[in-house]
Design an enzyme around this catalytic site. Structure first.
Site, PDB file in Angstrom:
ATOM      1  N   THR A 251      -3.166   5.601   3.798  1.00 20.60           N
ATOM      2  CA  THR A 251      -2.259   6.195   3.525  1.00 20.60           C
ATOM      3  C   THR A 251      -2.353   6.964   2.455  1.00 20.60           C
ATOM      4  OG1 THR A 251      -1.852   3.712   4.386  1.00 20.60           O
ATOM      5  CG2 THR A 251       0.784   5.111   3.085  1.00 20.60           C
TER       6      THR A 251
ATOM      7  N   LYS B   5       0.886  -1.544  -0.085  1.00 22.69           N
ATOM      8  CA  LYS B   5      -0.533  -0.080  -0.254  1.00 22.69           C
ATOM      9  C   LYS B   5       0.911   1.320   0.088  1.00 22.69           C
ATOM     10  CE  LYS B   5       0.739   0.835   4.229  1.00 22.69           C
ATOM     11  NZ  LYS B   5       1.613   2.275   5.260  1.00 22.69           N
TER      12      LYS B   5
END
Ligand SMILES: NC(=O)c1ccc[n+]([C@@H]2O[C@H](COP(=O)([O-])OP(=O)(O)OC[C@H]3O[C@@H](n4cnc5c(N)ncnc54)[C@H](O)[C@@H]3O)[C@@H](O)[C@H]2O)c1
Length: 341
Positions: A252, A195
């Site tokens: 994120t 990610k």
């Protein structure tokens, strides 16, 4: 009462030591690499270098001595950046015992070996200490600063050994940190690592001044390519719909505290990678080395990862970010499940 050693006093190790200490009933020691970090915690109860402005409970002891950090520990939590994991565990290995439980909270993949962090820890302990450790991976959407100040947060602990996952869940869960167990270590570790690459791409979008449509497209198609690689490596697609996949990806890619997103944003604005890294003053953006490892894993497993591959070209071949985005949009059209139309 659990005796917990936390190895790595960056932002995340410091936050986890605060979680363990505030819960009460544990003995908590934090190993710091830098003398200035030890001094700052001992003198002022603050890790000024990596987590400034947040007071740490008295219960957190701090040391620079690896042997002292793990002496008597029941649980050893490793939270150093991925590129220091093997070296630190070589130093730790003579002090480790078979009875200890190990937890990796690092999010990354070793660049040369393409091993996940629990694999790096386990193989290093096995080769130096001569035993196979009982180990878990801790991951999920968790900015250190928000965890340290007690914002409600949910994360995942994964182990092939259900007892180990439960022991970690019990030791670290409290009303402000809810920990779910999982048995898909591959999915949880790769999700938490991959990610960060997509977060760089999301940051690039912001840096280029693109809007929410572009960010949503990147997050969704990023999740699709992460899932392809996770499944090819032996993990499960449903893990990617959970905290260590979608949860951490959303955090994120959209959160202001994300260093990886910030790296992408600066790249999108035309800054050079070397200057961006220098400006981080020793704080890590794991997405940069993870991009190399992800490209390596994708080649090994013959998985298409267009966003990750374009980010590799932006980071390492100087491809202009706008060109990378244009290339992503002009690939041959496909069905959403991946087949060419
Ligand atoms: N910061 C977060 O919010 C957060 C949250 C979840 C997971 N993580 C993950 O935790 C891991 C650690 O990140 P962080 O943000 O705590 O680190 P950080 O960037 O805040 O700090 C850098 C760390 O590197 C250590 N270091 C520097 N040189 C070293 C050496 N030679 N040997 C050993 N250690 C050395 C420093 O002591 C410090 O602990 C990363 O994998 C990161 O992805 C971070």
């Amino acid at each position: 009462m659990t005796d917990i050693a936390i190895i790595g006093a960056g932002a995340w190790g410091t936050a986890l030591s605060m979680v363990a200490a505030r819960k009460g009933g544990h003995r908590v020691r934090l190993w710091a690499f830098e003398e200035e970090v030890c001094e700052s915690i001992r003198a002022r109860r603050v890790n000024e270098r990596f987590l400034s402005g947040l007071t740490m409970p008295e219960g957190v002891g701090v040391t620079r001595d690896l042997g002292e950090a793990v002496a008597g520990a029941d649980m050893v939590v490793s939270v150093m950046p991925s590129h220091h994991c093997r070296g630190v565990f070589r130093g730790l290995a003579p002090h480790l015992r078979r009875e200890m439980l190990f937890v990796s909270a690092t999010k990354g993949i070793e660049e040369d070996s393409l091993l996940r962090m629990t694999e790096v820890v386990a193989t290093t302990i096995e080769s130096v200490s001569g035993f196979r450790p009982r180990i878990a991976a801790l991951s999920g959407p968790s900015f250190a600063r928000e965890v340290a100040r007690g914002d409600p947060t949910a994360i995942t602990v994964a182990s092939e050994d259900a007892e180990v996952a439960q022991a970690v869940q019990i030791a670290l869960s409290d009303p402000r940190l809810r920990i779910y167990t999982n048995d898909d270590v591959i999915g949880v570790e790769l999700g938490g690592s991959l990610k960060n690459v997509i977060a760089i791409a999301a940051g690039v979008c912001d840096g280029l001044g693109l809007g929410h449509n572009s960010a949503a497209a990147l997050i969704t198609r990023g999740l699709a390519e992460m899932t392809r690689l996770v499944v090819a490596c032996g993990g499960r697609s449903e893990t990617m719909a959970g905290l260590a996949g979608l949860g951490d990806l959303v955090l994120t890619c959209t959160g202001g505290l994300s260093r990886n997103r910030s790296v992408g944003e600066q790249l999108g604005k035309g800054n050079k990678l070397a200057d961006i890294i220098e400006g981080m003053h020793g704080m890590v953006a794991e997405g940069v080395p993870t991009t190399n490892a992800a490209v390596g894993l994708a080649k090994r497993h013959k998985v298409e990862m267009p966003i990750t591959e374009r980010m590799w070209e932006v980071l390492h071949e100087g491809k202009p970010p706008a060109e990378a985005m244009h290339e992503l949009m002009t690939r041959s059209v496909k069905s959403e499940s991946g087949a060419r139309v």
